[in-house]
Design an enzyme around this catalytic site. Structure first.
Site, short mmCIF file in Angstrom:
data_model
loop_
_atom_site.label_atom_id
_atom_site.label_comp_id
_atom_site.label_asym_id
_atom_site.label_seq_id
_atom_site.Cartn_x
_atom_site.Cartn_y
_atom_site.Cartn_z
N SER A 33 -6.08 28.05 7.41
CA SER A 33 -4.65 28.36 7.46
C SER A 33 -4.15 28.86 6.11
O SER A 33 -3.04 29.36 6.01
CB SER A 33 -3.87 27.10 7.84
OG SER A 33 -3.97 26.13 6.81
N GLY A 34 -4.97 28.66 5.07
CA GLY A 34 -4.54 28.99 3.71
C GLY A 34 -3.91 27.82 3.01
O GLY A 34 -3.57 27.88 1.83
N GLY A 35 -3.75 26.70 3.74
CA GLY A 35 -3.22 25.49 3.15
C GLY A 35 -4.28 24.72 2.39
O GLY A 35 -5.47 25.09 2.40
N VAL A 36 -3.87 23.65 1.77
CA VAL A 36 -4.77 22.86 0.94
C VAL A 36 -5.94 22.31 1.75
O VAL A 36 -7.11 22.46 1.38
CB VAL A 36 -4.01 21.67 0.29
CG1 VAL A 36 -4.96 20.78 -0.50
CG2 VAL A 36 -2.89 22.18 -0.60
N LYS A 82 -3.50 13.70 1.65
CA LYS A 82 -3.28 14.98 0.99
C LYS A 82 -3.65 14.96 -0.48
O LYS A 82 -4.33 15.86 -0.97
CB LYS A 82 -1.82 15.40 1.18
CG LYS A 82 -1.44 16.72 0.54
CD LYS A 82 -1.98 17.92 1.30
CE LYS A 82 -1.27 18.07 2.61
NZ LYS A 82 -1.69 19.29 3.33
N SER A 141 -7.41 22.86 4.89
CA SER A 141 -8.45 23.70 5.49
C SER A 141 -9.21 24.48 4.43
O SER A 141 -10.42 24.71 4.56
CB SER A 141 -7.84 24.65 6.52
OG SER A 141 -6.91 25.54 5.92
N THR A 142 -8.53 24.88 3.35
CA THR A 142 -9.20 25.65 2.30
C THR A 142 -10.23 24.79 1.56
O THR A 142 -11.37 25.21 1.34
CB THR A 142 -8.18 26.21 1.30
OG1 THR A 142 -7.25 27.04 2.00
CG2 THR A 142 -8.87 27.03 0.22
N GLU A 175 0.80 -1.22 0.00
CA GLU A 175 0.00 0.00 0.00
C GLU A 175 0.83 1.27 0.00
O GLU A 175 0.33 2.35 -0.33
CB GLU A 175 -0.95 0.01 1.21
CG GLU A 175 -0.30 0.19 2.57
CD GLU A 175 0.19 -1.10 3.21
OE1 GLU A 175 0.35 -1.12 4.45
OE2 GLU A 175 0.44 -2.07 2.47
#
Length: 510
Positions: free
Chosen positions: A223-226, A366, A228-229, A171
């Site tokens: 936060s502006g990250g992937v 992610k 949370s946005t 995996e």
């Protein structure tokens, strides 16, 4: 089980969700269940097949996690991975013992016998091992299909009963042909039918968010990250203006990050309030060295600030976070998994808080979230950003956090990222950043002795963050970055490059 699919038995592996995710990538629904699920329940769920995950235990220990032995009599195909292989061996009459040599990292697999499991695969390839025990005697009716130098029974099978065992982890991204091997098990051995795509997840999550929130209100921890946005865009689609977004500047951001994040989030049309709480965070972190304590302080302070800001916005019942599965696993938020480190949005949260958590991506990785973002229309400038931990630069300064060290680290990190982008390599590595070490070194500058700080550069290649290998960046690039940091960042006279993989290291230093 909403759809017929593959059941993944959870024995506490760090990679259990990754197994289920790989099956979904193949286009088949998968669901994780506790290892002790009864044979009757399995029969009711009617899966195409079963996968036993790995785990930290040893099968010969007292109270080792073992499945209902009646599972083997259901006639379902079963694939045991690592500990799952050892469980199957142990319960069906074979023998497992501690290995003379532990096996961690890459190993060369050699196929000894043809089987549908290896259809379309070469006779030898690299696999990823992580085990201290190994099979030393096969159960009756089993034969070995493949070996490595340290594992004579790297792949075993009872072909007639469709029972298979792997000592390695197919995996993880560092096992070559792992997805193809799982595909052979799912389609050729389990005879599964394609019934899953990411669009299904979006549809189901929107319905789930509507049902969970009802007429309530949600504040989003952006936060502006992937993560949370995309979580905010998904939730906004589900409940509209009953979502309010808050971006907290905790004083631990990278250079110019607040300005860039605010611009990106407003461009998405999300209702945004920016809160400067940097003094509050930094005062609470003053003098704190222990990384676990730093994470917990940041987690508690985040919640306090959000609860305070929620009241100002007229109240809210839910706190939306972009928590991902690797955060949950490393914080021991999965039954049976070992605690590695506390993430501020998981184990760092206080036991009692007034807001209920809304975490739509808690079981995703992610790259799955990036795919959801693309389907939701989130621009690449957000989706392609490297992961940035919630505690920010606090866990990239090894030791106490000071304003002086934050300034040094911001400048060094900005130079590294700028040069990566100039070289066209930013999008080709999973994550890259600088770390400020708690040591000083002797140097010579302008014929004078210096005794100053050391910066470590870290760049890794990964698919999902669960495993990672250090990036082989060009020497010319590393030379350029190191010279610029030493010449331009006051207080630094030495730069080093981290060449550790995960495992055994983690991506972040703390």
């Amino acid at each position: 089980m909403r759809k017929r699919g593959i059941l993944v038995f959870n024995f506490g592996s760090q990679y259990v969700q990754l197994i289920a995710r790989r099956i979904r990538e193949l286009g088949v629904y998968s669901e994780i269940v506790p290892y002790g699920v009864s044979a009757e329940e399995v029969k009711r769920l009617n899966p195409y097949g079963i996968i036993f995950s790995g785990g930290p235990a040893s099968v010969y220990e007292k109270n080792a996690p073992l499945p209902d032995e009646r599972i083997y009599k259901l006639g379902l195909p079963i694939l045991g991975i690592c500990y799952g292989l050892q469980v199957m061996t142990h319960q069906l009459g074979g023998k497992v013992a501690p290995a003379e040599k532990h096996e961690y990292g890459r190993a060369r697999l050699r196929v000894l016998k043809d089987d549908p499991l290896f259809k379309g695969l070469p006779k030898s390839w690299d696999v990823w091992m992580s085990h201290a025990d190994r099979v030393v005697e096969l159960p009756p009716g089993f034969e070995r299909l493949a070996e490595t130098d340290n594992s004579p029974y790297a792949v075993i099978a009872s072909q007639e009963r469709k029972l298979y065992g792997l000592q390695f982890h197919p995996e993880v991204s560092h096992t070559a042909y792992g997805k193809e091997l799982l595909g052979n098990f799912v389609y050729r051995i389990c005879k599964a039918e394609r019934n899953w795509e990411m669009g299904d997840f979006i549809e189901e999550k929107i319905k789930e968010i509507k049902k969970t929130v009802g007429e309530g209100r949600v504040i989003a921890a952006l936060s502006g990250g992937v993560d949370s946005t995309v979580a905010a865009v998904l939730t906004h689609r589900a409940i509209g203006d009953r979502l309010k977004c808050i971006f907290i500047d905790h004083g631990l951001l990278r250079k110019n990050e607040r300005k860039e994040v605010e611009r990106s989030l407003r461009a998405l049309g999300l209702p945004l309030k920016v809160v400067d709480a940097s003094e509050e965070f930094l005062s609470r972190l003053k003098g704190v060295e222990d990384p676990e304590e730093k994470r917990k302080i940041i987690g508690r302070t985040f919640v306090e600030v959000f609860e305070r800001e929620a009241k100002k916005l007229g109240g809210a019942e839910f706190l939306l976070q972009g928590t991902l599965y690797p955060d949950v696993v490393e914080s021991a938020g999965v039954a049976g998994s070992a605690k590695i480190k506390t993430h501020h949005n998981v184990g760092g949260l206080p036991e009692r808080m007034n807001l209920k958590l809304l975490e739509p991506f808690r079981e995703l990785f992610k790259d799955e979230v990036r795919e959801i973002g693309r389907l939701l229309g989130v621009p690449d400038e957000i989706l392609k950003r490297h992961p940035f931990p919630g505690p920010g630069l606090a866990i990239r300064i090894i030791g106490p956090v000071t304003e002086e060290d934050l300034k040094v680290l911001r400048e060094a990190d900005a130079i590294f990222i700028e040069e990566l982008k100039k070289a066209g390599l930013y999008d080709k590595v999973w994550q890259a950043f600088a770390v400020l070490l708690p040591v000083r070194s002797v140097g010579v500058m302008g014929d004078a002795r210096t005794y100053e700080k050391v910066v470590a550069l870290r760049a890794v290649e990964s698919v999902d963050g669960m495993t990672a290998d250090w990036a082989r960046l060009p020497y010319e690039l590393l030379d350029r970055v190191a010279r610029r940091i030493i010449n331009e960042v006051k207080g630094v006279n030495r730069v080093v490059y981290d060449v550790s993989s995960k495992p055994p290291s983690t991506i972040e230093w703390e």
